[in-house]
Each structure stands twice: as structure tokens, then as C-alpha cells.
Design a protein around this motif. Structure first.
Motif, PDB file in Angstrom:
ATOM      1  N   THR A  72       0.984  -1.087  -0.042  1.00 48.67           N
ATOM      2  CA  THR A  72       0.049  -0.041   0.017  1.00 48.67           C
ATOM      3  C   THR A  72       1.076   1.135  -0.017  1.00 48.67           C
ATOM      4  O   THR A  72       1.784   1.362   0.859  1.00 48.67           O
ATOM      5  N   ALA A  73       0.604   2.084  -0.905  1.00 46.57           N
ATOM      6  CA  ALA A  73       1.584   3.363  -1.140  1.00 46.57           C
ATOM      7  C   ALA A  73       0.910   4.155  -2.507  1.00 46.57           C
ATOM      8  O   ALA A  73       0.310   3.497  -3.163  1.00 46.57           O
ATOM      9  N   GLY A  74       1.313   5.254  -2.500  1.00 49.76           N
ATOM     10  CA  GLY A  74       1.360   6.000  -3.712  1.00 49.76           C
ATOM     11  C   GLY A  74       2.451   5.661  -4.626  1.00 49.76           C
ATOM     12  O   GLY A  74       3.685   5.529  -4.369  1.00 49.76           O
ATOM     13  N   TYR A  75       2.106   5.248  -5.783  1.00 47.52           N
ATOM     14  CA  TYR A  75       3.059   4.844  -7.117  1.00 47.52           C
ATOM     15  C   TYR A  75       3.570   5.859  -7.922  1.00 47.52           C
ATOM     16  O   TYR A  75       2.259   6.452  -8.355  1.00 47.52           O
ATOM     17  N   TYR A  76       4.544   6.003  -7.936  1.00 49.72           N
ATOM     18  CA  TYR A  76       4.977   7.096  -8.904  1.00 49.72           C
ATOM     19  C   TYR A  76       5.875   6.778 -10.150  1.00 49.72           C
ATOM     20  O   TYR A  76       6.944   5.738  -9.808  1.00 49.72           O
ATOM     21  N   CYS A  77       5.658   7.243 -11.517  1.00 53.90           N
ATOM     22  CA  CYS A  77       6.367   6.766 -12.481  1.00 53.90           C
ATOM     23  C   CYS A  77       7.664   7.847 -12.757  1.00 53.90           C
ATOM     24  O   CYS A  77       7.267   9.017 -12.253  1.00 53.90           O
ATOM     25  N   ALA A  78       8.830   7.588 -12.930  1.00 59.18           N
ATOM     26  CA  ALA A  78       9.707   8.569 -13.144  1.00 59.18           C
ATOM     27  C   ALA A  78      10.788   8.178 -14.385  1.00 59.18           C
ATOM     28  O   ALA A  78      10.863   6.975 -14.441  1.00 59.18           O
ATOM     29  N   ALA A  79      11.348   9.190 -14.953  1.00 67.42           N
ATOM     30  CA  ALA A  79      12.191   8.979 -16.048  1.00 67.42           C
ATOM     31  C   ALA A  79      13.614   9.759 -15.652  1.00 67.42           C
ATOM     32  O   ALA A  79      13.522  11.084 -15.342  1.00 67.42           O
ATOM     33  N   GLY A  80      14.473   9.239 -15.994  1.00 60.52           N
ATOM     34  CA  GLY A  80      15.870   9.762 -15.813  1.00 60.52           C
ATOM     35  C   GLY A  80      17.064   9.321 -16.543  1.00 60.52           C
ATOM     36  O   GLY A  80      16.650   8.354 -17.378  1.00 60.52           O
ATOM     37  N   GLN A  81      17.950  10.354 -16.983  1.00 60.85           N
ATOM     38  CA  GLN A  81      18.982   9.774 -17.673  1.00 60.85           C
ATOM     39  C   GLN A  81      20.111   9.081 -17.466  1.00 60.85           C
ATOM     40  O   GLN A  81      20.916   8.251 -18.292  1.00 60.85           O
ATOM     41  N   ARG A  82      19.937   8.761 -16.208  1.00 56.12           N
ATOM     42  CA  ARG A  82      20.861   7.598 -15.410  1.00 56.12           C
ATOM     43  C   ARG A  82      20.659   6.656 -14.861  1.00 56.12           C
ATOM     44  O   ARG A  82      19.235   6.470 -14.694  1.00 56.12           O
ATOM     45  N   ARG A  83      21.332   5.489 -14.890  1.00 54.71           N
ATOM     46  CA  ARG A  83      20.720   4.390 -14.505  1.00 54.71           C
ATOM     47  C   ARG A  83      20.857   4.256 -12.882  1.00 54.71           C
ATOM     48  O   ARG A  83      22.220   4.470 -12.317  1.00 54.71           O
ATOM     49  N   SER A  84      19.916   4.361 -12.159  1.00 57.26           N
ATOM     50  CA  SER A  84      20.081   4.756 -10.562  1.00 57.26           C
ATOM     51  C   SER A  84      18.839   4.104  -9.874  1.00 57.26           C
ATOM     52  O   SER A  84      17.623   4.009 -10.449  1.00 57.26           O
ATOM     53  N   LEU A  85      18.970   3.691  -8.759  1.00 60.24           N
ATOM     54  CA  LEU A  85      17.960   3.295  -8.022  1.00 60.24           C
ATOM     55  C   LEU A  85      17.529   4.423  -7.001  1.00 60.24           C
ATOM     56  O   LEU A  85      16.796   4.100  -5.976  1.00 60.24           O
ATOM     57  N   ASP A  86      18.269   5.658  -7.011  1.00 55.02           N
ATOM     58  CA  ASP A  86      17.973   6.718  -6.199  1.00 55.02           C
ATOM     59  C   ASP A  86      16.903   7.622  -6.833  1.00 55.02           C
ATOM     60  O   ASP A  86      17.299   8.262  -7.992  1.00 55.02           O
ATOM     61  N   HIS A  87      15.815   8.042  -6.238  1.00 58.06           N
ATOM     62  CA  HIS A  87      14.954   8.897  -6.804  1.00 58.06           C
ATOM     63  C   HIS A  87      15.365  10.157  -7.206  1.00 58.06           C
ATOM     64  O   HIS A  87      14.833  11.084  -7.897  1.00 58.06           O
ATOM     65  N   ASN A  88      16.433  10.777  -6.533  1.00 53.87           N
ATOM     66  CA  ASN A  88      16.808  12.112  -6.567  1.00 53.87           C
ATOM     67  C   ASN A  88      17.730  12.119  -7.966  1.00 53.87           C
ATOM     68  O   ASN A  88      18.075  13.097  -8.392  1.00 53.87           O
ATOM     69  N   SER A  89      17.714  11.001  -8.648  1.00 47.67           N
ATOM     70  CA  SER A  89      18.674  11.128  -9.897  1.00 47.67           C
ATOM     71  C   SER A  89      17.656  11.208 -11.138  1.00 47.67           C
ATOM     72  O   SER A  89      18.073  11.092 -12.274  1.00 47.67           O
ATOM     73  N   TYR A  90      16.465  11.099 -10.775  1.00 48.54           N
ATOM     74  CA  TYR A  90      15.460  11.227 -11.818  1.00 48.54           C
ATOM     75  C   TYR A  90      15.000  12.607 -12.033  1.00 48.54           C
ATOM     76  O   TYR A  90      14.678  13.317 -11.292  1.00 48.54           O
ATOM     77  N   ASP A  91      14.731  12.930 -13.380  1.00 49.88           N
ATOM     78  CA  ASP A  91      14.433  14.130 -13.927  1.00 49.88           C
ATOM     79  C   ASP A  91      12.989  14.571 -14.041  1.00 49.88           C
ATOM     80  O   ASP A  91      12.562  15.729 -13.859  1.00 49.88           O
ATOM     81  N   TYR A  92      11.981  13.578 -14.353  1.00 48.77           N
ATOM     82  CA  TYR A  92      10.666  13.747 -14.394  1.00 48.77           C
ATOM     83  C   TYR A  92       9.913  12.663 -13.715  1.00 48.77           C
ATOM     84  O   TYR A  92      10.281  11.442 -13.883  1.00 48.77           O
ATOM     85  N   TRP A  93       8.793  13.258 -13.226  1.00 48.01           N
ATOM     86  CA  TRP A  93       7.882  12.392 -12.408  1.00 48.01           C
ATOM     87  C   TRP A  93       6.465  12.680 -12.671  1.00 48.01           C
ATOM     88  O   TRP A  93       5.998  13.867 -13.234  1.00 48.01           O
ATOM     89  N   GLY A  94       5.777  11.632 -12.556  1.00 50.09           N
ATOM     90  CA  GLY A  94       4.147  11.775 -12.811  1.00 50.09           C
ATOM     91  C   GLY A  94       3.566  12.242 -11.370  1.00 50.09           C
ATOM     92  O   GLY A  94       4.280  12.459 -10.374  1.00 50.09           O
ATOM     93  N   GLN A  95       2.322  12.346 -11.243  1.00 44.46           N
ATOM     94  CA  GLN A  95       1.688  12.813 -10.102  1.00 44.46           C
ATOM     95  C   GLN A  95       1.303  11.955  -9.209  1.00 44.46           C
ATOM     96  O   GLN A  95       1.062  12.183  -8.046  1.00 44.46           O
ATOM     97  N   GLY A  96       1.356  10.641  -9.679  1.00 43.54           N
ATOM     98  CA  GLY A  96       1.081   9.312  -8.730  1.00 43.54           C
ATOM     99  C   GLY A  96      -0.236   8.698  -8.908  1.00 43.54           C
ATOM    100  O   GLY A  96      -1.101   9.329  -9.270  1.00 43.54           O
ATOM    101  N   THR A  97      -0.294   7.702  -8.353  1.00 42.55           N
ATOM    102  CA  THR A  97      -1.584   7.164  -8.246  1.00 42.55           C
ATOM    103  C   THR A  97      -1.383   5.935  -7.253  1.00 42.55           C
ATOM    104  O   THR A  97      -0.513   5.355  -6.733  1.00 42.55           O
ATOM    105  N   GLN A  98      -2.742   5.858  -6.453  1.00 41.01           N
ATOM    106  CA  GLN A  98      -2.743   5.284  -5.127  1.00 41.01           C
ATOM    107  C   GLN A  98      -3.130   3.988  -5.088  1.00 41.01           C
ATOM    108  O   GLN A  98      -3.954   3.583  -6.042  1.00 41.01           O
TER     109      GLN A  98
END
Length: 121
Positions: free
Chosen positions: A90-116
Motif C-alpha cells: 500500500t502506497a502512492g506509486y510514481y512513474c519517473a524518467a531519468g538519464q542515469r541508471r540509478s535506484l535513487d529517486h534523486n537521480s530522476y528528472d521527470y515525475w508523474g503525479q502518482g496513483t494510489q
């Protein structure tokens, strides 16, 4: 303008399945990492799964064997098929796109608004 729009969340019983979809627009994402993260109330945003530009995928240990990520570069869509859902998913789930291969959310450039996603036990 780059947009990521998630859909497919909802309420499901434990053991059930859901499929999340992320529709991307505004640029070419074929050379981007596309990932799903989730965030529960009071917790840090955590990595769930990623589809790398190489075509390979990675999963958090907590979802390995239950979730499957896939992408369609022609339609610029990323799917997250979730099975055998547990209350801890159970959580809000967010789609993200980034130029780097990373597991760190700080590395991603674009985000969706989320879906619960809510899993009832």
C-alpha cells in the motif's frame, strides 16, 4: 512539455493483482531509464522497479517475483504488473524518467503525479 501520467491504481484485496500504466509525452524516452517508485505515509520514497535503456530490468527485493515492469518505446508507455499484492505494498506509486541508471529517486528528472494503491488484508 514533458508529462508522465500514471493510471491503474485502486483498492484490491491481499493476494490480488493490479496493473499500473505510465503514459509519457513531450520527448523521446527510449534512451532514458524508466522506473516506478512508491511512497507510503511517513516513509521515504523507495525504488520498486526500473526498465533501463539497455532493455534490462531491476527490481527491489521486496517485489521480486511478484511485480513485472515493461515498456513500449513506440507508445512511450511503461507498465507495472503487480501480483500477489500484500498490505505492505500500500502506497502512492510514481512513474519517473531519468538519464542515469540509478535506484535513487534523486537521480530522476521527470515525475508523474502518482496513483494510489491500497491493499486490504
Amino acid at each position: 512539455q514533458v508529462q508522465l501520467v500514471e493510471s491503474g491504481g485502486g483498492l484490491v484485496q491481499a493476494g490480488g493483482s493490479l496493473r499500473l500504466s505510465c503514459a509519457a509525452s513531450g520527448r523521446t524516452f527510449s534512451n532514458y531509464a524508466m522506473a516506478w517508485f512508491r511512497q507510503a505515509p511517513g516513509k521515504e520514497r523507495e525504488f520498486v522497479a526500473a526498465s533501463w535503456s539497455s532493455g534490462t530490468t531491476s527490481y527491489a527485493d521486496s517485489v521480486k517475483g511478484r511485480f513485472t515492469i515493461s515498456r513500449d518505446n513506440a507508445k512511450i508507455t511503461v507498465l507495472l504488473q503487480m501480483g500477489n499484492l500484500k498490505s505492505e505494498d500500500t502506497a502512492g506509486y510514481y512513474c519517473a524518467a531519468g538519464q542515469r541508471r540509478s535506484l535513487d529517486h534523486n537521480s530522476y528528472d521527470y515525475w508523474g503525479q502518482g496513483t494510489q494503491v491500497t491493499v486490504s488484508s
